[in-house]
Design a protein around this motif. Structure first.
Motif, PDB file in Angstrom:
ATOM      1  N   VAL A 270      -8.429  -3.510   0.490  1.00 17.66           N
ATOM      2  CA  VAL A 270      -9.495  -2.239   0.378  1.00 17.66           C
ATOM      3  C   VAL A 270     -10.707  -2.475   1.266  1.00 17.66           C
ATOM      4  O   VAL A 270     -11.595  -1.747   1.472  1.00 17.66           O
ATOM      5  CB  VAL A 270     -10.111  -2.209  -1.047  1.00 17.66           C
ATOM      6  CG1 VAL A 270      -8.893  -1.862  -1.829  1.00 17.66           C
ATOM      7  CG2 VAL A 270     -10.791  -3.359  -1.492  1.00 17.66           C
TER       8      VAL A 270
ATOM      9  N   GLU B 283       0.832  -1.143  -0.103  1.00 18.80           N
ATOM     10  CA  GLU B 283       0.078  -0.012  -0.134  1.00 18.80           C
ATOM     11  C   GLU B 283       0.893   1.329  -0.128  1.00 18.80           C
ATOM     12  O   GLU B 283       0.257   2.429   0.261  1.00 18.80           O
ATOM     13  CB  GLU B 283      -0.941   0.161   1.277  1.00 18.80           C
ATOM     14  CG  GLU B 283      -1.748  -1.148   1.506  1.00 18.80           C
ATOM     15  CD  GLU B 283      -1.263  -2.541   1.792  1.00 18.80           C
ATOM     16  OE1 GLU B 283      -2.000  -3.471   1.873  1.00 18.80           O
ATOM     17  OE2 GLU B 283      -0.077  -2.337   2.432  1.00 18.80           O
TER      18      GLU B 283
ATOM     19  N   SER C 119       2.214   3.227  -2.355  1.00 19.81           N
ATOM     20  CA  SER C 119       1.689   4.178  -3.224  1.00 19.81           C
ATOM     21  C   SER C 119       0.653   5.084  -2.864  1.00 19.81           C
ATOM     22  O   SER C 119       0.742   6.461  -2.713  1.00 19.81           O
ATOM     23  CB  SER C 119       1.311   3.741  -4.785  1.00 19.81           C
ATOM     24  OG  SER C 119       2.600   3.204  -5.308  1.00 19.81           O
ATOM     25  N   PRO C 120      -0.272   4.539  -2.470  1.00 18.69           N
ATOM     26  CA  PRO C 120      -1.598   5.450  -1.753  1.00 18.69           C
ATOM     27  C   PRO C 120      -1.172   6.232  -0.514  1.00 18.69           C
ATOM     28  O   PRO C 120      -1.654   7.060  -0.308  1.00 18.69           O
ATOM     29  CB  PRO C 120      -2.974   4.373  -1.488  1.00 18.69           C
ATOM     30  CG  PRO C 120      -2.000   3.227  -1.639  1.00 18.69           C
ATOM     31  CD  PRO C 120      -0.859   3.198  -2.399  1.00 18.69           C
TER      32      PRO C 120
ATOM     33  N   ALA D 264       0.639   8.921  -1.744  1.00 16.20           N
ATOM     34  CA  ALA D 264      -0.202   9.983  -2.057  1.00 16.20           C
ATOM     35  C   ALA D 264      -1.051  10.618  -0.960  1.00 16.20           C
ATOM     36  O   ALA D 264      -1.552  12.000  -1.008  1.00 16.20           O
ATOM     37  CB  ALA D 264      -1.233   9.501  -3.114  1.00 16.20           C
ATOM     38  N   ARG D 265      -1.304   9.886   0.145  1.00 19.52           N
ATOM     39  CA  ARG D 265      -2.275  10.529   1.191  1.00 19.52           C
ATOM     40  C   ARG D 265      -1.538  11.158   2.102  1.00 19.52           C
ATOM     41  O   ARG D 265      -1.877  12.403   2.751  1.00 19.52           O
ATOM     42  CB  ARG D 265      -3.118   9.286   1.760  1.00 19.52           C
ATOM     43  CG  ARG D 265      -4.068   9.589   3.032  1.00 19.52           C
ATOM     44  CD  ARG D 265      -4.657   8.481   3.628  1.00 19.52           C
ATOM     45  NE  ARG D 265      -5.580   8.871   4.507  1.00 19.52           N
ATOM     46  CZ  ARG D 265      -6.036   8.075   5.245  1.00 19.52           C
ATOM     47  NH1 ARG D 265      -5.985   6.840   5.197  1.00 19.52           N
ATOM     48  NH2 ARG D 265      -6.965   8.479   6.282  1.00 19.52           N
TER      49      ARG D 265
END
Length: 806
Positions: free
Chosen positions: A505, A185, A187-188, A191-192
């Motif tokens: 998810v 996880e 990459s997200p 980004a977050r």
């Protein structure tokens, strides 16, 4: 400001150094230059950022003193350019500016400035600060030997360390490994949370790796250029490497890394390469990597371990993957693909019939010849003993089936509802779209129609070789209903991979796992929470066939499923003290499933995962009233393929888990005996069921023919009556506890009793015996179970045949 220029020279000196002074104010530029020259430095000046870049292109100075507010290119833009270029990124830069706000200083330091001096200024202090930067020059983080926060070795330092260990392994044949750990996880997360989030993640993962490798002398931890974590484990055997890395992955999941005060569920992915394998990989994976020296060898090792991590990322099952030449990374000569030869096609066609014949030879002919040989050469008559053993085995099996049936009449019921709020729940539907394309939309709508008081998330984790029109329909459902999340799992080849990917998810406190043809009862999630909220970890429901009208095979399977899910499973759970998860219509605590995962290398990944839970002390319930309706295979060939995978998967599970069960400190004697019966006896019994034939044949041979045998022996008559009563008894019990729509089909049960007595039971025994031979010979193949679409008033429409299926 101080105007004297001689005083700094008396106190400070930096002879032979060069400074670049950048300021559009000539007076300030002259003053600063004079102070630096007095300290023995050579000074070059520029009036703005653009001119400074020209001076830098001519020669790189030892230090830069720059204003911020300048025409053309200001100081902030200048420091950004300096830090972006390899030749100037380590040059110290001191800002001298009238911008006095704290936010300006923070921005300057964040961009890479080494100091921030506000105007008006003291020249002596300014020169002192400049000389201090020259005496202790800054080093970019990636050039430090260790990261100052995590203590991890830098990429260059780690590559050199790995290279030296690889050279030692090549010289002395020493064991050891290099592991790459990454977070699926990441990459997200970047980004977050940005750089701060990645820094906090690195700190906590480094702590886990450090704890996991404490017992390894000489272990070194570092990071690769791309940010992945590296663990160098010298002088460690491969089995121990796998164990250490698996423990580290479990700990990452168990700890739930915290970023910005929020606990996150992360999926560690680990690959590793043995140091001796790096020696054999003569060509670097990266054509730009330097193949000479320790650093080049270290980079090659990192690349090979990263290749293994890429393979692990396909499964997301927390299992470390070791690099082998089959994973690639080392150039091999190209070969034209060759089709199967005529011999191979013939061998494939006759392999299974030969295996069936082999089971008869092993199970019937060999025992008969043994009895005859022992009698002829030793005079010992094994017939009576073998007869008693076979009779005893049949009686034990029949008795256990009767006990399971009686216990199933009064199954354990879930705890009562507490009346409190229901937590957020999720469903993962695993699908292979070419196989389930005709049914998946109906399935998704059935899940969205669930009557659950809390929030319900529905995740469709699917794979397939090509995009299909049905994916447009799925995306339309997602746009209409935010509870639905379609997730295409690229590169997946199994249900286990899809489920593991879906966990990334999932947001529910508990999660139901389903195949793509399942339609759970509207109240299923509410009922499942009664079990999980009452202290259980997993609950397995009752799978009901919904296409029994499709063929006699589907009708047989419909009654068989009632015997399995309404009789055997709940009865066995009460008898042995534990239940099992059977692949679909099962509900898990999400945190437990995240820690457990499903292992795609097991043909029955569902049974494997549930037994790992039981061995660790988890509680699995079996609820025959927790209903979900599915599609049964409609042809005998489809049943053969499905049950062959089940049987071979159970055999894999038995070999793996029976020793573990007896060694588990969490299981009592009753549960260990239950495991022995479930895993050991089930594998032995198909062979024992054959032994009546060689025993009778031997006794007939000894007596001079079948006509000379006394068939009226009371023991034989009574045991025969008892064992033959099992079929009718189990069928009647199944009808009594079956769901209403199946129970109404009286003739289905009568036909099932006839078919199972004269054909179906031995058909499954043949499959079980052949499955063991296939496992021992390394023949493992997952063949699809074709789906049939139920349309009212029309014959069933078969689904596509290619895919992984269930």
């Amino acid at each position: 400001m101080t105007s004297a220029v001689a005083e700094p020279a008396a106190l400070l000196a930096a002879p032979g150094r060069t400074a670049l002074v950048v300021d559009d104010d000539e007076m300030i530029s002259h003053l600063v230059s004079a102070g630096l020259r007095a300290a023995g430095m050579t000074v070059v000046t520029a009036s703005d950022g653009r001119e400074a870049l020209q001076r830098l292109a001519e020669a790189v100075p030892d230090v830069v003193v720059s204003d911020v507010n300048m025409p053309g290119m200001d100081g902030f833009a200048l420091v950004s350019r300096l830090r972006a270029e390899p030749a100037t990124r380590a040059v110290p830069l001191v800002f001298l500016t009238s911008r006095a706000e704290a936010s300006d200083a923070l921005a300057a330091l964040r961009l890479g400035a080494d100091d921030y001096v506000r105007k008006p200024f003291d020249l002596t202090e300014l020169v002192a600060r400049v000389v201090a930067k020259l005496d202790r020059p800054p080093v970019p983080v990636d050039q430090l030997l260790h990261d100052p926060r995590t203590g991890l070795l830098s990429p260059s330092a780690m590559a050199a360390e790995v290279g030296r260990e690889v050279e030692r392994a090549g010289a002395g044949g020493r064991q050891g490994a290099l592991a790459v750990l990454e977070v699926a996880e990441l990459s997200p997360l970047r980004a977050r949370f940005g750089a701060r989030g990645e820094a906090e993640l690195a700190l906590q993962v480094a702590a886990v790796l450090g704890a996991a490798t404490t017992a390894v002398p000489g272990a070194r931890l570092g990071r690769a250029q791309d940010g992945r974590f590296l663990a160098l484990l010298p002088d460690v055997a491969p089995d121990r490497v796998h164990e250490l890395l698996a423990e580290a992955s479990q700990e990452v999941v168990r700890r739930r890394v915290t970023v910005a005060g929020e606990a996150l569920d992360l999926t560690p992915v680990t690959g590793w390469v043995a140091l001796t394998d790096v020696v054999g990989a003569e060509h670097p994976v990266d054509p730009d990597a330097d193949p000479r020296g320790a650093a080049g060898t270290g980079e090659r090792a990192v690349a090979l371990a990263a290749t293994a991590a890429g393979a692990a990322s396909m499964h997301l099952d927390l299992q470390p993957v070791r690099w082998t030449t089959q994973l690639g990374g080392v150039p091999v000569p190209a070969q034209a693909p060759a089709g199967p030869s005529r011999w191979r096609r013939w061998r494939s066609a006759v392999r299974t019939p030969f295996q069936v014949l082999l089971t008869l030879v092993v199970g019937v002919v060999v025992p008969f010849l043994v009895y005859v040989a022992v009698w002829r050469f030793t005079g010992i008559d094994l017939g009576p003993v073998a007869y008693l053993v076979v009779v005893g085995a049949l009686v034990v099996t029949a008795g256990s089936i009767w006990v399971e049936g009686l216990l199933a009449l009064d199954p354990v019921r879930p705890p009562a509802e507490t009346g409190g709020p229901h937590p957020r729940a999720s469903a993962i539907i695993a699908a292979y779209l070419p196989n389930e394309a005709l049914t998946i939309v109906e399935t998704v709508e059935a899940f969205l129609a669930q009557d659950y008081p809390g929030e319900l998330q529905v995740v469709l984790a699917y794979n397939g070789p090509d995009r299909l029109p049905v994916e447009d329909a799925l995306e339309a459902i997602a746009a209409r209903d935010p509870r639905f999340v379609p997730l295409r799992v690229e590169g997946s080849t199994s249900k286990a991979q899809n489920v593991n990917a879906g966990l990334a998810v999932v947001s529910g406190e508990f999660v139901g796992v389903f195949d793509a043809d399942h339609h759970p009862e509207p109240s299923s999630f509410r009922r499942a929470w009664r079990w999980l909220g009452g202290g259980y970890d997993v609950v397995q429901g009752h799978c009901v066939v919904r296409n029994g009208d499709a063929s006699w095979v589907a009708r047989t399977t419909a009654v068989e499923f009632e015997s399995i899910y309404a009789v055997s499973h709940p009865g066995r759970a009460r008898l042995h003290g534990f239940g099992v998860f059977g692949g679909s219509n099962g509900y898990w605590r999400t945190d437990l499933l995240r820690r457990t995962r499903m292992h795609g290398f097991m043909l029955t990944e569902d049974i494997d995962s549930s037994l790992r839970v039981v061995e660790a002390g988890g509680r699995i319930a079996n609820d025959p009233a927790l209903l979900s309706r599915e599609l049964a295979p409609t042809t005998l060939k489809a049943v053969w393929n499905q049950r062959m995978r089940w049987a071979q998967g159970w055999f894999q599970v038995s070999l793996k888990h029976l020793p573990r069960a007896w060694g588990s400190p969490h299981l009592g004697l009753r549960q260990k005996l239950g495991m022995t019966f479930l895993l050991g006896w089930r594998e032995v019994y198909p062979w024992i069921s054959l032994q009546a034939y060689p025993v009778v044949a031997y006794l007939a041979w000894r007596s001079g023919g079948l006509q000379n045998l006394d068939w009226a022996v009371p023991l034989f008559v009574l045991t025969t009556l008892f064992t033959t009563s099992v079929g009718p008894g189990q069928t009647l019990t199944a009808r009594r506890v079956a769901v209403p729509e199946i129970r109404r089909q009286r003739w289905w049960f009568l036909r099932y009793l006839f078919v199972s007595s004269f054909f179906y039971t031995e058909f499954k025994n043949v499959i079980a015996r052949v499955a063991q031979i296939k496992e021992f010979t390394g023949e493992r193949e997952w063949k699809v179970t074709p789906r049939s679409v139920v349309v009212a008033g029309a014959p069933p429409v078969p689904g596509p045949r290619d895919g992984s299926g269930s």
